[in-house]
Design an enzyme around this catalytic site. Structure first.
Site, mmCIF file in Angstrom:
data_model
loop_
_atom_site.group_PDB
_atom_site.id
_atom_site.type_symbol
_atom_site.label_atom_id
_atom_site.label_comp_id
_atom_site.label_asym_id
_atom_site.label_seq_id
_atom_site.Cartn_x
_atom_site.Cartn_y
_atom_site.Cartn_z
ATOM 1 N N ASN A 122 0.815 -1.221 0.000
ATOM 2 C CA ASN A 122 0.000 0.000 0.000
ATOM 3 C C ASN A 122 0.847 1.270 0.000
ATOM 4 O OD1 ASN A 122 -2.081 -1.778 0.070
ATOM 5 N ND2 ASN A 122 -2.684 -1.381 2.189
ATOM 6 N N THR A 171 -15.075 38.522 -31.396
ATOM 7 C CA THR A 171 -15.914 38.068 -30.297
ATOM 8 C C THR A 171 -17.085 37.393 -30.992
ATOM 9 O OG1 THR A 171 -17.159 40.127 -30.199
ATOM 10 C CG2 THR A 171 -15.268 39.962 -28.726
ATOM 11 N N HIS A 172 -17.583 36.310 -30.424
ATOM 12 C CA HIS A 172 -18.640 35.503 -31.066
ATOM 13 C C HIS A 172 -18.222 35.030 -32.465
ATOM 14 C CE1 HIS A 172 -21.254 37.390 -27.967
ATOM 15 N NE2 HIS A 172 -20.594 38.489 -28.288
ATOM 16 N N SER A 175 -5.566 13.978 -48.785
ATOM 17 C CA SER A 175 -6.772 13.161 -48.865
ATOM 18 C C SER A 175 -6.515 12.031 -49.842
ATOM 19 C CB SER A 175 -7.943 14.021 -49.341
ATOM 20 O OG SER A 175 -8.943 13.202 -49.920
ATOM 21 N N LYS A 223 -6.536 18.497 -51.516
ATOM 22 C CA LYS A 223 -6.720 18.729 -50.082
ATOM 23 C C LYS A 223 -5.424 18.722 -49.281
ATOM 24 C CE LYS A 223 -10.335 17.875 -47.925
ATOM 25 N NZ LYS A 223 -11.384 18.573 -47.207
ATOM 26 N N GLU A 283 -6.765 18.881 -35.588
ATOM 27 C CA GLU A 283 -8.036 18.266 -35.188
ATOM 28 C C GLU A 283 -7.833 17.270 -34.050
ATOM 29 O OE1 GLU A 283 -10.643 17.848 -39.109
ATOM 30 O OE2 GLU A 283 -8.554 17.328 -39.416
ATOM 31 N N TYR A 287 -6.603 2.022 2.238
ATOM 32 C CA TYR A 287 -6.495 1.522 0.869
ATOM 33 C C TYR A 287 -7.676 0.638 0.507
ATOM 34 C CZ TYR A 287 -4.809 -0.992 -3.235
ATOM 35 O OH TYR A 287 -4.694 -1.526 -4.494
ATOM 36 N N GLN A 289 -6.447 0.774 -7.531
ATOM 37 C CA GLN A 289 -5.589 0.226 -8.593
ATOM 38 C C GLN A 289 -6.011 0.776 -9.966
ATOM 39 O OE1 GLN A 289 -4.020 -3.866 -8.523
ATOM 40 N NE2 GLN A 289 -5.444 -4.296 -10.182
ATOM 41 N N LYS A 341 -4.246 4.025 -12.239
ATOM 42 C CA LYS A 341 -3.059 4.148 -13.078
ATOM 43 C C LYS A 341 -3.336 4.311 -14.566
ATOM 44 C CE LYS A 341 -0.867 1.671 -9.569
ATOM 45 N NZ LYS A 341 -2.237 1.460 -9.057
HETATM 46 N N1 ARG Z 1 -1.513 -3.367 -7.522
HETATM 47 C C1 ARG Z 1 -1.992 -2.692 -6.385
HETATM 48 C C2 ARG Z 1 -2.459 -1.292 -6.754
HETATM 49 O O1 ARG Z 1 -2.126 -0.849 -7.792
HETATM 50 C C3 ARG Z 1 -0.931 -2.577 -5.358
HETATM 51 C C4 ARG Z 1 -1.430 -2.477 -3.947
HETATM 52 C C5 ARG Z 1 -2.032 -3.734 -3.496
HETATM 53 N N2 ARG Z 1 -2.398 -3.654 -2.134
HETATM 54 C C6 ARG Z 1 -3.304 -4.514 -1.622
HETATM 55 N N3 ARG Z 1 -3.591 -4.344 -0.367
HETATM 56 N N4 ARG Z 1 -3.914 -5.387 -2.344
HETATM 57 O O2 ARG Z 1 -3.157 -0.619 -6.051
#
Ligand code: ARG
Length: 455
Positions: free
Chosen positions: A107, A152-153, A274, A280, A287, A314, A319, A322
């Site tokens: 954690n 403007t606009h 194009s 083109k 874009e 936690y 998780q 990420k």
């Molecule tokens: N892979 C877990 C995460 O990204 C790591 C932490 C896991 N901790 C646990 N108590 N299961 O959060």
């Protein structure tokens, strides 16, 4: 009846939903950095033998070189980067590896790794934004006197200068940069040593690991340390606002590069053709830059929603932080690089810009201001007189400066031919000398100030 076929089923699906290694391997370097700092601290505090610590620290470098060399076999069964690294470390250094996880939990480990990763991206964003500001300043310097319509606009409003318009983006991206700097300062506290949630009974030195990892201090509350993902949210917020700004210049580039506007020429390096229409030249990069804000802000909303209502400390929900952050970071860094290249390469087209600046009665405000200054008229009356003159010009299909003095005097008898001076676009922009205004002198002052800040 289904047992033979299904006995492994739930485990495979459990593994599939549980494992994060497919993406958190991105944090391998940070994980190893954190573990090396932790091992050194454990030895310094006499919690593990220094011979074990040095075997661990050396072994971790071997693991890192295997990962960086693409020779590492990541295993889904080992769930995440932390356990993958530790398992390989055990193969390399033997039982001593088992001592690394003393006084630590995944954690605080994951919070540390992720913070280090996000901090690196904040630094990258700051660097990318600085480079972007510099190319906008370059454009502003080259076109400090170049007149263009201000809108403007999306209706022509008053003439401005190209330099002024470019410097508006410098201000925006400077604020974006300071948001990353500010968030970085706030997040730079080390979670390492918070352990699972309550701290540890081992005599660890959290200040030592904090310092080794470039943190300003250890975080003050172990529950908060493992629960906090504010830093990721602030990163995503900063990314989202920045991507919003990027989408605005991108939209302007799409409009400006169209045949109807021809305000800028985007270089071939940042355009596409194009497959069917040979004539083109499409602003695809612009874009895509306009669109990236969708997924970046999507990531922000996703993580806000993931974090909402989570009890301390936690939970595995976290998780899911990420992939959102990884995707947003990749999108933002690519966007910054693409926009920097595009802006550095683009060419403003002086003639269409000037022509458009003079169209749409863009100097009507200058005329009204002249009536106030020269004839001492209340502004509201001047506005009314000017409106009548615009209508007259519009009816005869001409511009304001093409009205004769007699025509003007038929609306307001006191008008003299000095009025024609303020109807030109160059005079109009040159007159806007108020602080932060569009006059070339003001724009040059803005440019000089930013060049000094960035030097
Ligand atoms: N892979 C877990 C995460 O990204 C790591 C932490 C896991 N901790 C646990 N108590 N299961 O959060």
């Amino acid at each position: 009846m289904w047992g033979g076929r299904f006995s492994a089923g739930p485990d495979a699906i459990m593994e599939a939903i549980n494992a994060s290694i497919s993406y958190d391997q991105k944090m391998a370097k940070q994980d190893i950095e954190g573990s090396r700092a932790h091992a050194a601290m454990l030895a310094a505090q006499g919690i593990i033998d220094s011979s074990d610590a040095s075997a661990i620290r050396k072994g971790l470098l071997t693991v890192l070189s295997e990962i960086e060399g693409g020779m590492f076999a990541f295993s889904t069964a080992l769930e995440d980067i932390h356990m993958n690294v530790e398992s390989r470390l055990t193969e390399i250094v033997g039982p001593a590896a088992g001592r690394l996880h003393t006084a630590r939990s995944r954690n605080d480990q994951v919070a540390t790794d992720f913070k280090l990763w996000v901090r690196g991206q904040m630094d990258a964003a700051i660097e990318g934004l600085t480079a972007l500001m510099k190319v906008f300043i370059g454009q502003a310097e080259a076109g400090a006197d170049m007149v263009m319509p201000g809108f403007t606009h999306l209706q022509v409003a008053q003439p401005v200068t190209w330099g002024h318009h470019m410097m508006a983006y410098v201000e925006m991206f400077a604020r974006d940069r300071s948001r990353f700097e500010d968030a970085r300062r706030r997040m730079n506290e080390s979670p390492l040593g918070a352990a699972a949630l309550a701290g540890t009974s081992f005599p660890i030195d959290r200040h030592m690991t904090a310092e080794a990892l470039g943190f300003d201090r250890p975080s003050a509350n172990s529950l908060d340390a493992v629960s906090d993902r504010d830093f990721a949210l602030e990163f995503l917020t900063s990314c989202s606002i920045c991507a919003t700004h990027i989408s605005r210049i991108a939209e302007e580039l799409v409009i400006w590069s169209s045949a109807q506007f021809r305000f800028v020429t985007i270089s071939d390096r940042f355009s596409t053709g194009s497959s069917i229409m040979p004539q083109k030249k499409n602003p695809d990069a612009a874009e895509l830059l306009r669109s990236k804000v969708g997924r970046i802000t999507g990531s922000l909303v996703a993580l806000l929603t993931i974090m909402k209502g989570l009890p301390l400390a936690y939970s595995k929900d976290m998780q899911e932080d990420k992939e959102q952050v990884f995707d947003a970071a990749d999108s933002l860094m690519l966007s910054l690089a693409a926009l920097t290249g595009m802006v550095a390469d683009m060419r403003p087209n002086e003639e269409p810009l000037r022509k458009a600046a003079a169209s749409g009665f863009s100097t009507a405000t200058d005329l009204a201001d002249w009536l106030v200054r020269a004839l001492n008229m209340p502004f509201r009356d001047a506005h009314h007189v000017t409106g009548a003159l615009v209508k007259m010009a519009e009816d005869q299909g001409s511009d304001l400066h093409e009205l004769s003095l007699e025509q003007m005097q038929s609306v307001e008898a006191q008008i003299t031919d000095a009025v024609y001076e303020v109807l030109g676009v160059e005079n109009s922009v040159a007159s806007r000398v108020s602080y932060g205004g569009t006059a070339p002198a003001q724009v040059r002052a803005q440019i000089a100030r930013w060049k000094e800040v960035l030097s």
